[in-house]
Design an enzyme around this catalytic site. Structure first.
Site, PDB file in Angstrom:
ATOM      1  N   ASP A 169       6.274  74.337  19.538  1.00 26.83           N
ATOM      2  CA  ASP A 169       7.712  73.898  20.920  1.00 26.83           C
ATOM      3  C   ASP A 169       7.304  74.158  22.255  1.00 26.83           C
ATOM      4  OD1 ASP A 169       9.195  73.610  18.946  1.00 26.83           O
ATOM      5  OD2 ASP A 169      10.849  73.476  19.754  1.00 26.83           O
ATOM      6  N   GLU A 401      14.180  85.182  14.176  1.00 27.17           N
ATOM      7  CA  GLU A 401      13.324  83.787  13.590  1.00 27.17           C
ATOM      8  C   GLU A 401      11.887  84.141  14.769  1.00 27.17           C
ATOM      9  OE1 GLU A 401      14.540  81.213  17.343  1.00 27.17           O
ATOM     10  OE2 GLU A 401      13.502  79.845  16.664  1.00 27.17           O
TER      11      GLU A 401
HETATM   12  C1  GLC Z   1      12.741  75.462  16.511  1.00 32.36           C
HETATM   13  C2  GLC Z   1      11.341  76.090  16.703  1.00 32.36           C
HETATM   14  C3  GLC Z   1      11.326  74.570  15.132  1.00 32.36           C
HETATM   15  C4  GLC Z   1      12.003  74.635  14.378  1.00 32.36           C
HETATM   16  C5  GLC Z   1      13.466  74.727  15.041  1.00 32.36           C
HETATM   17  C6  GLC Z   1      14.464  74.364  13.954  1.00 32.36           C
HETATM   18  O1  GLC Z   1      12.554  74.390  17.515  1.00 32.36           O
HETATM   19  O2  GLC Z   1      10.609  75.422  16.930  1.00 32.36           O
HETATM   20  O3  GLC Z   1       9.196  74.379  14.523  1.00 32.36           O
HETATM   21  O4  GLC Z   1      11.869  73.505  13.253  1.00 32.36           O
HETATM   22  O5  GLC Z   1      13.545  75.358  15.954  1.00 32.36           O
HETATM   23  O6  GLC Z   1      14.160  75.782  13.266  1.00 32.36           O
END
Ligand code: GLC
Length: 432
Positions: A169, A401
């Site tokens: 992102d 995460e």
């Molecule tokens: C964040 C990450 C993305 C992922 C999402 C849900 O936005 O950057 O890659 O899919 O979280 O986990």
């Protein structure tokens, strides 16, 4: 240790299972995300194949009539996440799902190789093949969607029109694009920063840009041709394209095992070889010793190395010579003795931030991809280092995460009890 970690990983997945699909993390990500679901299915495949299949069936049920698979499916209402279904308004597109609300963007196409991993893990091959038989055409249609709508120069490379499509992102990669946009100063209430320390998340200004691109896409009813013409963000991403190519390869193999799909195989093969050539001629940069992102707006490569730069190894894209260069870059820039592998962004660059989301921390899904790639090319020691580092991080800190790559700053960030960390750890633990 292995058994105990697997037990804990299963607990994380079970707690995030919603009876039909799995959320990435409580509160922070309360819906179904596309590439998360793919990675999650790989984890389930090791202990509950029915769940793996159900996860994908649910996701594919939200596929649009043109083959598009959305990045988020909003199965439920939730006030813990912004921007939700009312902001995205997927139904502006005439072929959008009538059954589910979703976003109007995609995420990396991992489903082909996820199906293949499920096949490889399955003990009962004939049962899994019968399930794959009913899923594979939808994944194929998704590849056709990409090639027919997003390969605007017919070079076997597809574009993304939003940083959220990349999966990475707020990578520093996009920093050069934001100043070319004149995004309004939107008023909105963020929810992510109520779950996670704001210093580990994107800034308000970055969110303005993210929302602005969506507003432009909405003005054009999410029409691909119009987006290609008007979106200020239009990029050929080496991670995204490597996932598509790796999935092509998997679909070709699976159609072969199913004894059908002659036309599909021929189509995928022709796109595949074109794509591999373009990856090596257009996205591989000799000077950086890495695959880079190509910005279709400024018509040049974005000069940043990230973990996405190594994803092509997973798809067998590099020649042997290019693969050696990639490994040299990985070792020299990301792999000094003080670091665990593999940072999401070049640790020698001034924009590197070891605590902030996609600007430096280690992500387990990227490690899984890099591990597979190194193994494929026979770099056994380095592959094993990536695998061991991933396991050690989770064992020491929990199912977070993202993680700090600096050995003298051990820490974990973002959401806890994160599904793909758990799912892929199960797979990595089985890959010894
Ligand atoms: C964040 C990450 C993305 C992922 C999402 C849900 O936005 O950057 O890659 O899919 O979280 O986990």
């Amino acid at each position: 240790m292995k058994e105990n970690l697997i037990k804990k990983a299963i607990e994380v997945l079970e707690n995030n299972w919603q009876g039909g699909f799995t959320i990435p993390a409580q509160g922070l990500y309360p819906f179904q995300w596309k590439w998360d679901s793919g990675f999650i299915a790989v984890g389930y495949a090791h202990y509950d194949m029915q769940k793996a299949i159900k996860e994908l069936e649910t996701l594919l049920d939200a596929q649009w009539d043109n083959g598009f698979i959305p990045h988020i499916v909003f199965h439920n209402d939730s006030d813990t996440y912004f921007p939700g279904p009312d902001f995205h308004q997927s139904r502006l597109h005439p072929k959008a799902s009538k059954k589910y609300r979703s976003t109007g963007m995609v995420q990396p196409p991992v489903l082909g190789f996820v199906l293949e991993r499920m096949y490889d893990v399955a003990e009962d091959k004939s049962t899994i093949l019968s399930h794959l038989d009913s899923l594979i055409d939808k994944v194929y249609d998704n590849h056709v969607y990409f090639y027919e709508n997003r390969d605007i120069h017919n070079e076997g490379l597809v574009y993304i029109y939003h940083n959220w499509e990349s999966g990475t992102d707020n990578s520093p990669m996009w920093d050069d694009i934001w100043p070319t946009m004149d995004s309004p100063d939107y008023e909105f209430e963020r929810r992510d920063t109520t779950h996670v320390d704001p210093s580990q998340r994107p800034t308000k200004r970055e969110y303005d840009h993210y929302l602005h691109i969506i507003e432009i896409a909405k003005q054009h009813g999410y029409d691909d041709a119009k987006i290609a013409e008007h979106s200020p963000f239009l990029v050929q991403d080496p991670l995204f394209n490597a996932m598509l190519l790796r999935s092509n390869e998997a679909l070709i193999r699976l159609y072969g095992l199913l004894n059908r799909g002659v036309d599909e195989i021929a189509y995928l093969r022709s796109k595949h070889s074109l794509g591999i050539d373009s990856m090596n001629t257009k996205l591989f940069d000799e000077n950086s010793g890495a695959y880079l992102h190509f910005d279709l707006r400024s018509n040049k490569l974005l000069p940043y190395i990230s973990s996405s730069s190594f994803a092509p190894l997973h798809a067998g894209i590099p020649t042997k010579e290019i693969a050696s260069k990639l490994v040299e870059t990985l070792t020299n820039k990301f792999g000094d003795k003080g670091k665990l592998l593999c940072a999401s962004f070049d640790p020698t660059h001034e924009k590197f931030n070891p605590k902030k989301y996609w600007r430096g921390p280690i992500w387990i899904n990227m490690n899984w991809i890099v591990f597979q790639g190194l193994k494929r090319y026979g770099f056994k020691d380095l592959a094993e280092r990536v695998r061991k580092d991933s396991i050690e991080l989770v064992a020491n800190h929990g199912f977070y995460e993202y993680f700090d790559c600096r050995k003298n700053h051990p820490n974990a960030y973002g959401g806890n009890n994160f599904s793909w960390t758990a799912a892929l750890l199960i797979d990595l633990l089985h890959s010894d």
